[in-house]
Design a protein around this motif. Sequence first.
Motif: not given
Length: 64
Positions: A39-47, A26-29, A54-58, A1-7
């Motif tokens: 799972t890229a080292p140091g990323c842990r971004n959600l999608r 965190r989100t109240g969902r 899906p979130f701004d800010p990440v 999958m594409y990661c917005y943070t890692c680009q």
Amino acid sequence: MYCYTCQSDEQHRRLTADEKSWLKNRTGRKTVEEFFMCTAPGCRNLRTGFQKHPFDPVIRVPLP
């Protein structure tokens, strides 16, 4: 999958029970089953399966 943070395309995994609990607080969902974490080292971004950013800010899952 594409990661917005890692680009770039990176491996992602479903969230663990503890990570799901954290994200719900965190989100109240009510449900967070659709989220994946990069799972890229140091990323842990959600999608989701459909939304690359899906979130701004990440929102990044904290380290255990």
